[in-house]
Design an enzyme around this catalytic site. Structure first.
Site, short mmCIF file in Angstrom:
data_model
loop_
_atom_site.label_atom_id
_atom_site.label_comp_id
_atom_site.label_asym_id
_atom_site.label_seq_id
_atom_site.Cartn_x
_atom_site.Cartn_y
_atom_site.Cartn_z
N ARG A 83 0.86 -1.19 0.00
CA ARG A 83 0.00 0.00 0.00
C ARG A 83 0.89 1.23 0.00
O ARG A 83 1.70 1.42 0.91
CB ARG A 83 -0.90 0.01 1.24
CG ARG A 83 -1.67 1.30 1.40
CD ARG A 83 -2.60 1.34 2.62
NE ARG A 83 -3.21 2.65 2.69
CZ ARG A 83 -3.13 3.50 3.72
NH1 ARG A 83 -2.50 3.16 4.82
NH2 ARG A 83 -3.68 4.68 3.66
N HIS A 129 -2.67 11.14 0.77
CA HIS A 129 -2.10 10.90 2.10
C HIS A 129 -1.42 12.19 2.55
O HIS A 129 -0.20 12.26 2.69
CB HIS A 129 -1.14 9.71 2.06
CG HIS A 129 -0.87 9.08 3.42
ND1 HIS A 129 -1.08 7.74 3.68
CD2 HIS A 129 -0.43 9.61 4.57
CE1 HIS A 129 -0.76 7.49 4.95
NE2 HIS A 129 -0.36 8.59 5.51
N GLU A 176 -7.18 8.79 6.52
CA GLU A 176 -7.41 9.38 7.84
C GLU A 176 -7.96 10.80 7.84
O GLU A 176 -7.30 11.76 8.28
CB GLU A 176 -6.11 9.35 8.66
CG GLU A 176 -5.53 7.96 8.82
CD GLU A 176 -4.36 7.91 9.79
OE1 GLU A 176 -3.81 8.96 10.14
OE2 GLU A 176 -4.01 6.80 10.21
N ASN A 316 -7.04 2.05 9.96
CA ASN A 316 -5.71 2.32 10.55
C ASN A 316 -5.91 2.33 12.05
O ASN A 316 -6.74 3.09 12.57
CB ASN A 316 -5.17 3.68 10.12
CG ASN A 316 -4.70 3.67 8.67
OD1 ASN A 316 -4.78 2.66 7.98
ND2 ASN A 316 -4.20 4.81 8.23
N TYR A 318 -3.84 1.81 16.00
CA TYR A 318 -2.58 1.68 16.72
C TYR A 318 -2.71 1.41 18.22
O TYR A 318 -1.87 0.75 18.80
CB TYR A 318 -1.73 2.96 16.53
CG TYR A 318 -1.22 3.12 15.12
CD1 TYR A 318 -0.02 2.53 14.75
CD2 TYR A 318 -1.94 3.82 14.16
CE1 TYR A 318 0.46 2.65 13.46
CE2 TYR A 318 -1.46 3.94 12.86
CZ TYR A 318 -0.27 3.36 12.51
OH TYR A 318 0.20 3.47 11.23
N GLU A 386 -3.28 -0.10 8.25
CA GLU A 386 -2.06 0.28 8.99
C GLU A 386 -2.16 -0.25 10.41
O GLU A 386 -3.22 -0.14 11.04
CB GLU A 386 -1.90 1.82 9.11
CG GLU A 386 -1.45 2.52 7.87
CD GLU A 386 -1.28 4.03 8.08
OE1 GLU A 386 -1.05 4.48 9.21
OE2 GLU A 386 -1.40 4.75 7.08
#
Ligand code: PNW
Length: 483
Positions: A83, A129, A176, A316, A318, A386
């Site tokens: 990606r 992005h 995002e 995404n 985390y 991600e």
């Protein structure tokens, strides 16, 4: 990590895709090579070095010149997917719909795509992005002008589909939107750095920017399905980020509600209009009042028509945080729903062991819950576009390569996916580690290293870390277990 945490290497489906991810400005370098125009990130990093740790991405990993080596590296790790994002200003240097096209920029991406396919690696391509062409920012402040941006983004997307869509079968419009709206247009920690300190309207700007992203996305989805899908047969969607939120105190209803409200303000903001074709969540309308833009009747119809065309939910993710309801009146530009985010709850329990960056703690249980939350609300197959972390104390190449924290983190997060699939019934189709290699971590510069491959930024030498081999072997094992 405590002793009790072990990786079980639970199974994943045989056709589960694993990949690595990057973004153009973070890895490419070559910022004025072969006719590339400037982006808002070039301006931000050069004009305001104090806001980017004194560092810029003029060279960074020099992926622009080292693509052949980087593709071979990915191939040696057996990845299924790469990606990456296209730098808009590389292919339309000034960004606008009437501006010239840069064939050399197009040739760069054609070469990258062809090399990937020759190694049996699927390109998954993000159109935006964070690196808007400086030209459209100068002309009309880019994302702050919904109509202008929508038209220019549509033109740029159509150029990408017509030049690359014969070979690219998975498209992401925006990466995002939450970060684009809040970090770049309220906190000011990402380009173009709008914030109270520079006198911009932080009460309404982030919501206008979010509105622009949603409508530009829907416009491009509609165009793709009408003009390109019939021949190209690819998939298109958007990538949303979001932490999971646990209540600060699980015995108190106000904190339980705060955790849910925080998820809605973070993810529902974009997810409800894009995937459900609905207005913004009612909680947001009630709280934000006239700060939140309205969709016209025509725009509502566009959202309703296009919602079903989004082929997957790009996630995404985390970390997990605690949400604590505040009772004092909020600031007039509050964006949280009057909630404080904490790493420790009322019992003194930490969300997880801290990584090499303060905001990120390993908390795989929250990841599993978020997969369920997203599945229940949107019922779309999830691709984890991600996930990853920097390790504590990762500063020289020896400690960096033996990245124990990262291996543990990946192992536990993959276990969480397995549980979500087989125990909870969530559809998860792929996992892309952030990132292929250490790179320019935006305003944190080269400090935090998210790569599964170490980069020496003086020599540009790439050295796979143990986590890269861990992922390669773990995917072999986990997927065999299901056959
Ligand atoms: C993502 N947060 O951004 C981006 O897509 C990447 O470009 C970036 O390198 C990566 O995560 C690691 O940071 C985020 O503070 C940045 O919540 C910050 C946050 C979340 C995502």
């Amino acid at each position: 990590f405590g002793k009790e945490l072990t990786v079980e290497e639970l199974p994943l489906p045989a056709d589960f895709a694993w990949g690595t991810a990057t973004a153009a400005y973070q890895v490419e370098g070559g910022i004025s090579a072969d006719g590339k125009g400037k982006s808002i990130w070039d301006t931000y990093a050069h004009l305001e070095p104090s806001r980017t740790n004194g560092e810029n991405a003029d060279v960074t990993c020099d992926h622009y010149h080292l693509v052949p080596e980087d593709v071979e590296l990915m191939s040696s790790l057996d990845v299924d997917v790469y990606r990456f994002s296209i730098a808009w200003s590389r292919i339309i240097p000034l960004g606008g719909r009437n501006d010239p096209i840069n064939e050399k920029g197009i040739a760069f991406y054609n070469d990258l795509i062809d090399r990937l396919l020759a190694r049996n690696i699927e390109p998954v391509v993000t159109l935006y992005h964070w690196d808007a062409p400086q030209g459209i920012y100068d002309r009309y402040t880019a994302l702050l002008d919904t109509a202008e941006f929508q038209a220019d983004f549509k033109h740029y997307a159509s150029l990408c589909f017509s030049r690359f869509g014969d070979r690219v079968k998975k498209w992401v419009t925006f990466n995002e939107p939450y970060i684009i709206s809040i970090f770049a247009h309220l906190n000011g920690t990402l380009a173009p750095g709008h914030c109270r300190a520079v006198g911009t309207d932080t009460k309404t700007e982030p919501w206008r920017v979010g509105h622009t992203v949603i409508l530009s996305h829907a416009t491009v989805v509609e165009m793709y399905m009408a003009d390109f899908f019939p021949t190209q047969k690819g998939q298109i969607s958007i990538v949303l980020n979001g932490h999971f939120y646990e209540p600060y105190d699980t015995t108190s209803q106000i904190h339980i509600d705060a955790a849910q409200r925080r998820l809605v303000f973070y993810i529902g903001w974009f997810g409800d209009p894009v995937f459900l074709g609905q207005d913004y969540p009612p909680e947001m309308r009630a709280y934000l009042g006239s700060r939140l833009p309205e969709f016209t009747a025509e725009e509502r119809e566009l959202l309703q028509r296009t919602a079903k065309f989004n082929a997957f939910y790009g996630m995404n993710h985390y970390t997990t945080k605690y949400a604590r309801a505040l009772t004092d009146p909020p600031a007039d530009d509050d964006w949280t729903g009057n909630i404080e985010e904490l790493a420790v709850n009322s019992q003194g329990q930490e969300a997880g062991p801290v990584s090499g960056i303060a905001w990120l703690r390993a908390a795989p249980g929250g990841f599993r819950k978020l997969l369920n939350w997203v599945w229940d609300r949107y019922h779309l197959p999830v691709i984890v576009t991600e996930n990853g972390c920097p390790c504590p104390g990762e500063d020289d190449v020896e400690t960096a390569v033996d990245d124990k924290y990262r291996q543990m983190y990946f192992g536990l997060y993959l276990d969480a996916i397995s549980r979500a699939i087989y125990e909870d019934g969530v559809k998860v189709e792929g996992y892309y580690a952030w990132s292929l290699m250490d790179n320019y971590e935006w305003s944190a510069g080269y400090g935090p290293r998210f790569g599964i491959v170490h980069v020496d930024f003086k020599t540009l030498k790439r050295t796979p870390k143990n986590s890269a081999y861990y992922l390669k072997e773990s995917f072999q094992k986990r997927r065999k277990a299901t056959k």
